[in-house]
Design an enzyme around this catalytic site. Structure first.
Site, short mmCIF file in Angstrom:
data_model
loop_
_atom_site.label_atom_id
_atom_site.label_comp_id
_atom_site.label_asym_id
_atom_site.label_seq_id
_atom_site.Cartn_x
_atom_site.Cartn_y
_atom_site.Cartn_z
N HIS A 148 0.83 -1.22 0.00
CA HIS A 148 0.00 0.00 0.00
C HIS A 148 0.85 1.26 0.00
O HIS A 148 0.36 2.35 -0.29
CB HIS A 148 -0.91 0.02 1.23
CG HIS A 148 -2.00 -1.01 1.15
ND1 HIS A 148 -3.31 -0.70 0.90
CD2 HIS A 148 -1.96 -2.36 1.26
CE1 HIS A 148 -4.04 -1.81 0.87
NE2 HIS A 148 -3.24 -2.83 1.10
N ASP A 179 3.76 9.49 -0.36
CA ASP A 179 2.59 8.70 0.03
C ASP A 179 2.34 7.64 -1.04
O ASP A 179 2.49 7.92 -2.24
CB ASP A 179 1.35 9.61 0.13
CG ASP A 179 0.41 9.17 1.24
OD1 ASP A 179 0.28 7.95 1.45
OD2 ASP A 179 -0.19 10.04 1.90
P1 ADP Z 1 -3.10 6.48 5.20
O1 ADP Z 1 -3.46 5.13 4.64
O2 ADP Z 1 -1.65 6.76 5.23
O3 ADP Z 1 -3.74 6.75 6.52
P2 ADP Z 1 -4.87 7.62 3.10
O4 ADP Z 1 -5.08 9.04 2.72
O5 ADP Z 1 -4.59 6.74 1.95
O6 ADP Z 1 -3.71 7.60 4.20
O7 ADP Z 1 -6.17 7.04 3.81
C1 ADP Z 1 -6.64 7.61 4.96
C2 ADP Z 1 -8.13 7.30 5.15
O8 ADP Z 1 -8.44 7.57 6.52
C3 ADP Z 1 -9.04 8.19 4.32
O9 ADP Z 1 -10.22 7.54 4.00
C4 ADP Z 1 -9.30 9.38 5.25
O10 ADP Z 1 -10.55 10.04 5.03
C5 ADP Z 1 -9.26 8.73 6.63
N1 ADP Z 1 -8.62 9.68 7.56
C6 ADP Z 1 -7.34 10.11 7.56
N2 ADP Z 1 -7.12 11.02 8.53
C7 ADP Z 1 -8.29 11.18 9.16
C8 ADP Z 1 -8.72 12.00 10.23
N3 ADP Z 1 -7.88 12.86 10.81
N4 ADP Z 1 -10.02 11.90 10.63
C9 ADP Z 1 -10.85 11.07 9.99
N5 ADP Z 1 -10.51 10.28 8.96
C10 ADP Z 1 -9.25 10.32 8.54
O1 F6P Z 2 -1.48 3.27 4.44
C1 F6P Z 2 -0.65 2.88 5.44
C2 F6P Z 2 -1.28 2.23 6.66
O2 F6P Z 2 -0.37 1.33 7.21
C3 F6P Z 2 -2.56 1.50 6.37
O3 F6P Z 2 -2.32 0.23 5.91
C4 F6P Z 2 -3.22 1.57 7.69
O4 F6P Z 2 -4.60 1.41 7.54
C5 F6P Z 2 -2.86 2.96 8.19
O5 F6P Z 2 -1.59 3.20 7.63
C6 F6P Z 2 -2.89 3.09 9.72
O6 F6P Z 2 -1.75 2.55 10.32
P1 F6P Z 2 -1.71 1.65 11.64
O7 F6P Z 2 -2.34 0.35 11.30
O8 F6P Z 2 -0.26 1.52 11.98
O9 F6P Z 2 -2.49 2.37 12.68
#
Ligand code: ADP
Ligand code: F6P
Length: 464
Positions: free
Chosen positions: A155, A361
Site C-alpha cells: 500500500h 505517500d
Molecule cells: P493512510 O493510509 O496513510 O492513513 P490515506 O489518505 O490513503 O492515508 O487514507 C486515509 C483514510 O483515513 C481516508 O479515508 C481518510 O478520510 C481517513 N482519515 C485520515 N485522517 C483522518 C482523520 N484525521 N479523521 C478522519 N478520517 C481520517
Molecule cells: O497506508 C498505510 C497504513 O499502514 C494503512 O495500511 C493503515 O490502515 C494505516 O496506515 C494506519 O496505520 P496503523 O495500522 O499503523 O495504525
C-alpha cells in the site's frame, strides 16, 4: 469459486459505526463484506496469552485474529515495521531507528502468523497478503507447504534500490516476498523501484516489464492504484450540508475561505512543511479573509518520531495563531482527533482549498475524497504533493513540491484566487480520473490477476 483469504496486520472487525482512519481498512472492507471469505491478522490487543486465533463471523466474512505479546508489539509493530520499514519505504531514513532484535521479532511474528493461518487454509484458497508488516509471510507460507495462489499488495511506496538498502534485513525480506505469485504496487514507479532492488540486491532476474524470477520461480508484477467509491462519497458530502458539524463550521467561518487538511498525524504527511506554507499565506492575505482547519488524527503514538511530531505541530500552530491572530479571528484550527467519515466529507465540500501535501505517500485517498466531495457547480481546488501516488492520476490538481514552503504558499494563493471556469475545468478532469473506479474494482482487478487462469499465463521457469 476459490475462497479469498486476506491477511493484514490490522483487521477491522466491524464494531458499530466507529470511523476507521487508514487507507487499508477503507479500501478492503466493502470488498470483503460483499464477497465473503476469511480475514486474518492481529486483533489489536497486546496480551501475554499465546492463544490460538479468536474467530468472529460477521455476514459472509470470518475474522480470525491473534493477540501480540508486549515484546512482539514493540519489536514487530513499533520497532521494525514503523521504526525502520515505514521511514525507509517513504524515503525518510533519518527517522529510522534500528535494533537487531526488532528484525528478529518481526521475522518471528511473520512466522507466527503463518503457523496460525496454515491450519485455517483450504487447498484452493487465494491468499492476499497486505503491506509492509508482512513482507516475510509469503516465504513463511511456502516453507510450511502452502502451494496455492498467493498475492502481496504494497500500500505504501517503494524507493530506489540505494534508499531501500538502508534498512538492515531488506534483502532477505525481498526474497521472502518474491515467494508470492503476484506482487501489486500503487504506481509504475513503485513497481520499477522494487524490481530494481530485487535484481540489484536479492538475486532476482527481470524477465519482462511485469515478470521477475527468483530461483526458477516467476512472479508477476502489477499496478493497482487504490480507489475510493467516488459517487457514494459525493452523495455523503452533499447530504452533510444539513448536518450540525457542517453548519457549525460554516457559521464560525463567517464567509472566510476554508483551507482543509485531513491526515493521520504521521511524519510522511508533510504537516510541519504545510503549516509553514500556511504561515506564509496568512502573512500575505488580509486578516479574517481565510482560515485553515487541519485535522490530524493521532497515530502510532508508541513511536518516538510521532510523539515529537505532535509537539512540533502544537508549537507551530500556536506560533501562527499568536503571530497573526486577532481578538475575533484565529487563522489555524488544529484538531488532533479523528472525525467521522461523514463529517470529514462535509468539511471537504465546504473547503475552498484541499491541502494534501505529503512528503511521500503510496496513494493518498484523502486527495481522491476531496475531489469527490466537491460541488460540481462551484468546486474547490486540490493542492497536491507531486510525491503522492494520487498525483499520477490527478494531474489536473495544482501539484506542489512539499519541501518548498514558498512554492506551496504561492500555489495556495493561486488556488484561493482561481476563477470559477478554471476551477470547474480542473475539477472535471480530476473527477473523470476517479469517478468510474471503486475499491471493489481495485480489489477485483488484483484478485483476477491472482486467479489460476491468469497465473497460468506466467512463463514456466527457464523458458522465458
Ligand atoms: P493512510 O493510509 O496513510 O492513513 P490515506 O489518505 O490513503 O492515508 O487514507 C486515509 C483514510 O483515513 C481516508 O479515508 C481518510 O478520510 C481517513 N482519515 C485520515 N485522517 C483522518 C482523520 N484525521 N479523521 C478522519 N478520517 C481520517
Ligand atoms: O497506508 C498505510 C497504513 O499502514 C494503512 O495500511 C493503515 O490502515 C494505516 O496506515 C494506519 O496505520 P496503523 O495500522 O499503523 O495504525
Amino acid at each position: 469459486m476459490s475462497r479469498i483469504v486476506v491477511v493484514s496486520n490490522r483487521v477491522p472487525v466491524p464494531q458499530g459505526n466507529a470511523g476507521q482512519a487508514g487507507g487499508l481498512a477503507v479500501a478492503l472492507l466493502g470488498l470483503m463484506q460483499r464477497r465473503g471469505g476469511l480475514w486474518f491478522g492481529w486483533s489489536g490487543a497486546v496480551t501475554d496469552a499465546n492463544a490460538p486465533p479468536g474467530l468472529t463471523q460477521r455476514g459472509g466474512v470470518g475474522y480470525a485474529t491473534i493477540d501480540l505479546t508486549e515484546a512482539e508489539h514493540r519489536g514487530y509493530y513499533t520497532g521494525y515495521s514503523n521504526g525502520v520499514l515505514w521511514p525507509m519505504l517513504h524515503g525518510l531514513p533519518h527517522l529510522m531507528s534500528f535494533r537487531r532484535q526488532d528484525l528478529d521479532i518481526y521475522r518471528k511474528v511473520n512466522r507466527r502468523f503463518a503457523d496460525n493461518l496454515v491450519p485455517l487454509l483450504r487447498r484452493d484458497d487465494r491468499i492476499w497478503v497486505h503491506d509492509y508488516h508482512l513482507l516475510a509471510l509469503p516465504g513463511a507460507l511456502r516453507q510450511r507447504g502452502v502451494l496455492g495462489a498467493t498475492g502481496f499488495f504494497l500500500h505504501v511506496p517503494f524507493p530506489a534500490p540505494d534508499a531501500a538498502a538502508v534498512a538492515p534485513g531488506i534483502r532477505g525480506l525481498v526474497q521472502d516476498v518474491l515467494q508470492s505469485d503476484l506482487l501489486g504496487f500503487q504506481t509504475a514507479a513503485d513497481r520499477d523501484n522494487f524490481a530494481a532492488t530485487a535484481v540489484g540486491f536479492a538475486g532476482a532476474a527481470r524477465l519482462s516489464e511485469d515478470v521477475l524470477e527468483l530461483g526458477g520461480r516467476p512472479v508477476r508484477l502489477g499496478i493497482f492504484p487504490a480507489e475510493i467509491a467516488a459517487p457514494e462519497f459525493a452523495a455523503t458530502a452533499a447530504a452533510q450540508a444539513a448536518s450540525e458539524p457542517y453548519q457549525l463550521l460554516a457559521r464560525s467561518l463567517r464567509g472566510q475561505a476554508l483551507l482543509l487538511g485531513v491526515d493521520r498525524l504521521d511524519p510522511t504527511k508533510g504537516l510541519p512543511e504545510r503549516l509553514e506554507a500556511f504561515r506564509r499565506v496568512v502573512a500575505r492575505r488580509a486578516p479574517r479573509s481565510l482560515a485553515m482547519l487541519q485535522i490530524a488524527a493521532p497515530s502510532r503514538e508508541e513511536v518516538m518520531a510521532y510523539r515529537r511530531l505532535r509537539q512540533e505541530l502544537d508549537s507551530a500552530a500556536g506560533a501562527i495563531n499568536s503571530e497573526f491572530g486577532e481578538p475575533d479571528w484565529v487563522p489555524l484550527r488544529l484538531l488532533a482527533r479523528p472525525q467521522t467519515r461523514d463529517t470529514v466529507a462535509g468539511f471537504m465540500r465546504q473547503a475552498r482549498v484541499g491541502v494534501v501535501t505529503p512528503i511521500r505517500d503510496g496513494m493518498n485517498l484523502v486527495a481522491k475524497e476531496y475531489v469527490a466531495a466537491q460541488d460540481p457547480a462551484d468546486p474547490g481546488v486540490l493542492v497536491l504533493s507531486r510525491f503522492a501516488g494520487a498525483a499520477a492520476q490527478l494531474s489536473s490538481a495544482l501539484l506542489v513540491n512539499p519541501h518548498d514552503a514558498e512554492g506551496m504558499a504561492e500555489t495556495i494563493c493561486a488556488a484561493l484566487d482561481m476563477p470559477l471556469d478554471e476551477r470547474r475545468a480542473r475539477w472535471r478532469e480530476c473527477w473523470e480520473a476517479i469517478a468510474d473506479a471503486s475499491p471493489e474494482g481495485w480489489g477485483e482487478a488484483f484478485l483476477r490477476a491472482l486467479s489460476p487462469e491468469d497465473l497460468a499465463r506466467l512463463p514456466v521457469a527457464g523458458t522465458a
